[in-house]
Design an enzyme around this catalytic site. Structure first.
Site, PDB file in Angstrom:
ATOM      1  N   HIS A 226     -10.172  -6.053   2.758  1.00 24.65           N
ATOM      2  CA  HIS A 226     -10.037  -5.873   4.208  1.00 24.65           C
ATOM      3  C   HIS A 226     -10.981  -4.827   4.790  1.00 24.65           C
ATOM      4  O   HIS A 226     -10.988  -4.619   5.997  1.00 24.65           O
ATOM      5  CB  HIS A 226      -8.581  -5.498   4.526  1.00 24.65           C
ATOM      6  CG  HIS A 226      -8.222  -4.157   3.946  1.00 24.65           C
ATOM      7  ND1 HIS A 226      -8.131  -3.934   2.601  1.00 24.65           N
ATOM      8  CD2 HIS A 226      -7.972  -2.964   4.527  1.00 24.65           C
ATOM      9  CE1 HIS A 226      -7.827  -2.665   2.381  1.00 24.65           C
ATOM     10  NE2 HIS A 226      -7.726  -2.062   3.536  1.00 24.65           N
ATOM     11  N   ASP A 227     -11.739  -4.146   3.932  1.00 26.74           N
ATOM     12  CA  ASP A 227     -12.633  -3.090   4.408  1.00 26.74           C
ATOM     13  C   ASP A 227     -14.099  -3.474   4.333  1.00 26.74           C
ATOM     14  O   ASP A 227     -14.961  -2.648   4.641  1.00 26.74           O
ATOM     15  CB  ASP A 227     -12.467  -1.831   3.534  1.00 26.74           C
ATOM     16  CG  ASP A 227     -11.171  -1.108   3.819  1.00 26.74           C
ATOM     17  OD1 ASP A 227     -10.669  -1.203   4.940  1.00 26.74           O
ATOM     18  OD2 ASP A 227     -10.662  -0.436   2.895  1.00 26.74           O
TER      19      ASP A 227
ATOM     20  N   ASP B   9       0.835  -1.195   0.000  1.00 28.71           N
ATOM     21  CA  ASP B   9       0.000   0.000   0.000  1.00 28.71           C
ATOM     22  C   ASP B   9       0.877   1.254   0.000  1.00 28.71           C
ATOM     23  O   ASP B   9       1.867   1.320   0.731  1.00 28.71           O
ATOM     24  CB  ASP B   9      -0.876   0.033   1.251  1.00 28.71           C
ATOM     25  CG  ASP B   9      -2.223  -0.602   1.016  1.00 28.71           C
ATOM     26  OD1 ASP B   9      -2.318  -1.834   1.091  1.00 28.71           O
ATOM     27  OD2 ASP B   9      -3.182   0.145   0.730  1.00 28.71           O
TER      28      ASP B   9
ATOM     29  N   GLU C  77      -7.048   2.976  -5.614  1.00 33.91           N
ATOM     30  CA  GLU C  77      -8.313   2.921  -4.883  1.00 33.91           C
ATOM     31  C   GLU C  77      -9.096   4.185  -5.236  1.00 33.91           C
ATOM     32  O   GLU C  77      -8.932   5.235  -4.613  1.00 33.91           O
ATOM     33  CB  GLU C  77      -8.083   2.848  -3.372  1.00 33.91           C
ATOM     34  CG  GLU C  77      -9.400   2.548  -2.667  1.00 33.91           C
ATOM     35  CD  GLU C  77      -9.376   2.696  -1.144  1.00 33.91           C
ATOM     36  OE1 GLU C  77     -10.278   2.147  -0.510  1.00 33.91           O
ATOM     37  OE2 GLU C  77      -8.476   3.367  -0.609  1.00 33.91           O
TER      38      GLU C  77
ATOM     39  N   ASP D   3      -3.651   3.938  -1.818  1.00 36.61           N
ATOM     40  CA  ASP D   3      -4.750   4.055  -0.851  1.00 36.61           C
ATOM     41  C   ASP D   3      -5.446   5.414  -0.902  1.00 36.61           C
ATOM     42  O   ASP D   3      -4.777   6.454  -0.959  1.00 36.61           O
ATOM     43  CB  ASP D   3      -4.148   3.862   0.552  1.00 36.61           C
ATOM     44  CG  ASP D   3      -5.191   3.941   1.647  1.00 36.61           C
ATOM     45  OD1 ASP D   3      -6.008   3.021   1.719  1.00 36.61           O
ATOM     46  OD2 ASP D   3      -5.189   4.920   2.420  1.00 36.61           O
TER      47      ASP D   3
HETATM   48  C1  BGC Z   1      -8.143   1.563   3.401  1.00 37.80           C
HETATM   49  C2  BGC Z   1      -8.714   1.470   4.768  1.00 37.80           C
HETATM   50  C3  BGC Z   1      -8.198   2.639   5.567  1.00 37.80           C
HETATM   51  C4  BGC Z   1      -8.401   3.967   4.838  1.00 37.80           C
HETATM   52  C5  BGC Z   1      -7.586   5.062   5.414  1.00 37.80           C
HETATM   53  C6  BGC Z   1      -8.810   2.844   2.911  1.00 37.80           C
HETATM   54  O1  BGC Z   1      -9.110   2.976   1.711  1.00 37.80           O
HETATM   55  O2  BGC Z   1      -8.447   0.476   2.585  1.00 37.80           O
HETATM   56  O3  BGC Z   1      -8.447   0.248   5.395  1.00 37.80           O
HETATM   57  O4  BGC Z   1      -8.869   2.689   6.777  1.00 37.80           O
HETATM   58  O5  BGC Z   1      -8.074   3.881   3.494  1.00 37.80           O
HETATM   59  O6  BGC Z   1      -6.253   4.879   5.087  1.00 37.80           O
END
Ligand code: BGC
Length: 565
Positions: A339-340, A108, A267, A210
């Site tokens: 994971h979210d 990440d 993302e 991310d």
């Molecule tokens: C991640 C999460 C994280 C957030 C803040 C997201 O997109 O996938 O797990 O809490 O970004 O970094």
């Protein structure tokens, strides 16, 4: 229906086009040193398992030094590894051991924000007007009023008091321990590029970028119409209005990503209408980005209590719309778990219909879509949501926040617990279930998050050499996608829907140098579907039975087939 489309031959071929990604949540993957927390040595010990599955690219969630306020997405040092996970040397070894096995590692890149324990933020607190103060968004409270009424993604205002400076606040899109970096400042962007190059020089093959759509803020700060009794407004409203994110992403891509032949998974959600080519086109900022369409379907700005279930037709329509959108542009990354989110099988299959067959069916329909398939740890063995747990056992603070949002909306404590149990991020963060031994073979002691009690039935060891298991089915799917006779079609072949109007049917062709039909009966009742061509061969079937006569295909409940035509 005649299939006319052919593979997209004009697309410039890239090394990652035919790859399969395996996502690792390191804290919960495998604990090699018995402290109840997964680690890098643990991942190294399991590399042969991942290789035997057939995955190519390992995406590992953050392992940088972090106070773990948001499980590592709050980074206090971008150039090292948190001692909980190991050392930089361990990381180098993980990368080289993966390379030996023909696998690539990505991590990440978390640069919308850092941790409030990062030295940049510490220095900003010492001297808000100095060099590091300008790395963040620090504002004065004027006449008792915050700079704006935006609500953070984890609830509450995006503004918190700057430690040591009553009267000043800093902005955080996420948790208050995750101050946002000010991308308007060229020095911040230089720091980001330095970080990227550091890790590429250590042998990473790319990044999962991310929360990147949050880096551009609409300035000067202003209020929007409140959408809840808290007087705040969802951030998406500001994001719809703000212009210019492309300048930041274009610069990062031109200066860094494009100079190195890497795989970059963005993302990105809520991108502007018509801007998909900017993100994943031939010359886009990223290699690919997640297809969030099924994932965001039915979500509500009011809170989790207002989310709608995703029906089989909704799921199909979301996937198909995305496939159409990406056509002739680029590749989405397709996933059902991450994971979210809750486990895909718990979200995209009707309650009470969870079975080996339905799990395999859902796997089939997403896995053969055009794009990059991602498998999240445990998905390949059919791991399920953890379900309802008492509030004091919940680690995910977004779930805890949503508990109170539900209570404020008038639900009882029991109802609120039930609501959050569906979307609680802990659902997918429970330790990987390796075997039926204590703690599911994940660790020799009680892990940081309780193991799902169903581990004696659902675990790697019991599924490994069992022909009918979910794990064996995932292996078959991967082998098929990689089979040299079909790989080209699965990678570049066109996507063509098959009867998207039929209720609870999800079926599509992949058409390239072969013609392939993926067809799934997305319901528990058996049914008959008319094919337009006689299949030459069954490439995959989640049942032992197959019944076809005069083009009438009889499908059992949740039967999924991959047929060569
Ligand atoms: C991640 C999460 C994280 C957030 C803040 C997201 O997109 O996938 O797990 O809490 O970004 O970094």
């Amino acid at each position: 229906m005649e299939i006319q489309a052919k593979e997209d031959m004009d697309m410039q071929k890239k090394w990652w086009h035919d790859k399969i990604v395996y996502q690792i949540y390191p804290k919960s993957f495998f604990d090699s040193n018995g402290d109840g927390i997964g680690d890098i040595q643990g991942i190294i010990q399991k590399l042969d398992y991942i290789k035997s599955l057939g995955a190519d690219i390992l995406w590992i969630c953050p392992m940088y030094p972090s106070p773990m306020a948001d499980q590592g997405y709050d980074i206090s040092d971008y150039y090292n590894i948190d001692p909980t996970f190991g050392t930089l040397d361990d990381m180098d070894r993980l990368i080289s051991e993966s390379k030996k096995r023909g696998m690539y590692v990505i991590m990440d890149l978390v640069v919308n924000h850092c941790s409030d324990e990062h030295e940049w933020f510490r220095k900003a607190c010492q001297e808000p007007g100095g060099k590091y103060g300008k790395y963040f968004y620090i504002e004065d409270i004027k006449d008792g009023k915050l700079p704006c009424n935006w609500r953070g993604i984890f609830g509450g205002s995006v503004w918190s008091e700057l430690p040591g400076h009553p009267g000043k606040v800093y902005l955080h899109t996420f948790h208050k321990k995750q101050p946002d970096l000010n991308w308007e400042n060229p020095k911040v962007r230089q720091e980001v590029y330095k970080i990227i190059n550091f890790w590429l020089d250590h042998g990473l093959s790319g990044f999962r970028v991310d929360a990147i759509v949050n880096i551009k803020k609409k300035l000067p700060f202003k209020d929007y119409a409140p959408d809840r009794p808290d007087g705040l407004c969802d951030l998406t409203v500001m994001k719809k209005e703000v212009e210019g994110i492309g300048e930041f992403l274009g610069e990062m891509s031109d200066l860094i990503f494009k100079k190195r032949d890497i795989f970059v998974l963005g993302e990105v959600s809520n991108e502007r209408e018509g801007s998909l080519p900017d993100y994943i086109g031939e010359n886009g900022y990223f290699s690919t980005m997640f297809d969030f369409a099924p994932n965001v379907f039915g979500k509500s700005e009011k809170g989790w209590f207002d989310y709608m279930p995703v029906t089989p037709d909704n799921y199909r329509d979301c996937c198909f719309t995305s496939q159409e959108r990406a056509k002739n542009i680029g590749f989405f990354a397709n996933f059902i778990d991450n994971h979210d989110e809750p486990r895909g099988i718990n979200r995209y299959l009707p309650d009470h219909d969870l079975s080996l067959e339905s799990k395999k069916m859902l796997a089939t329909v997403y896995f053969f879509l055009k794009g990059i398939p991602i498998i999240y740890q445990g998905q390949e063995i059919g791991m399920e949501n953890r379900g309802v747990v008492p509030l004091e056992k919940i680690d995910d603070f977004s779930a805890i926040d949503q508990y109170y949002v539900s209570i404020d909306a008038g639900f009882s404590p029991e109802e609120a617990l039930e609501i959050i149990s569906k979307y609680n991020r802990d659902n997918v963060r429970t330790p990987m279930q390796w075997n039926a031994e204590p703690y599911a073979g994940f660790s020799s002691r009680a892990p940081w998050l309780e193991v799902n009690p169903n581990y004696p039935e659902i675990n790697v060891s019991s599924e490994l050499n069992t022909p009918g298991s979910v794990l064996s089915y995932y292996k078959k799917m991967i082998l098929l996608r990689k089979n040299l006779d079909y790989a080209n079609t699965f990678t570049y072949g066109e996507f063509i829907p098959f009867h998207p109007d039929i209720h609870n049917l999800m079926a599509y062709y992949r058409s390239g140098d072969k013609d392939i039909l993926i067809i799934a009966n997305y319901q528990k009742d058996a049914r008959t579907i008319m094919l337009s061509r006689e299949p030459k061969q069954i490439l995959l079937n989640n049942y032992d039975k197959f019944s076809l006569s005069n083009l009438e295909l009889n499908l059992l409940g949740y039967q999924a087939l991959v047929l060569e035509l």
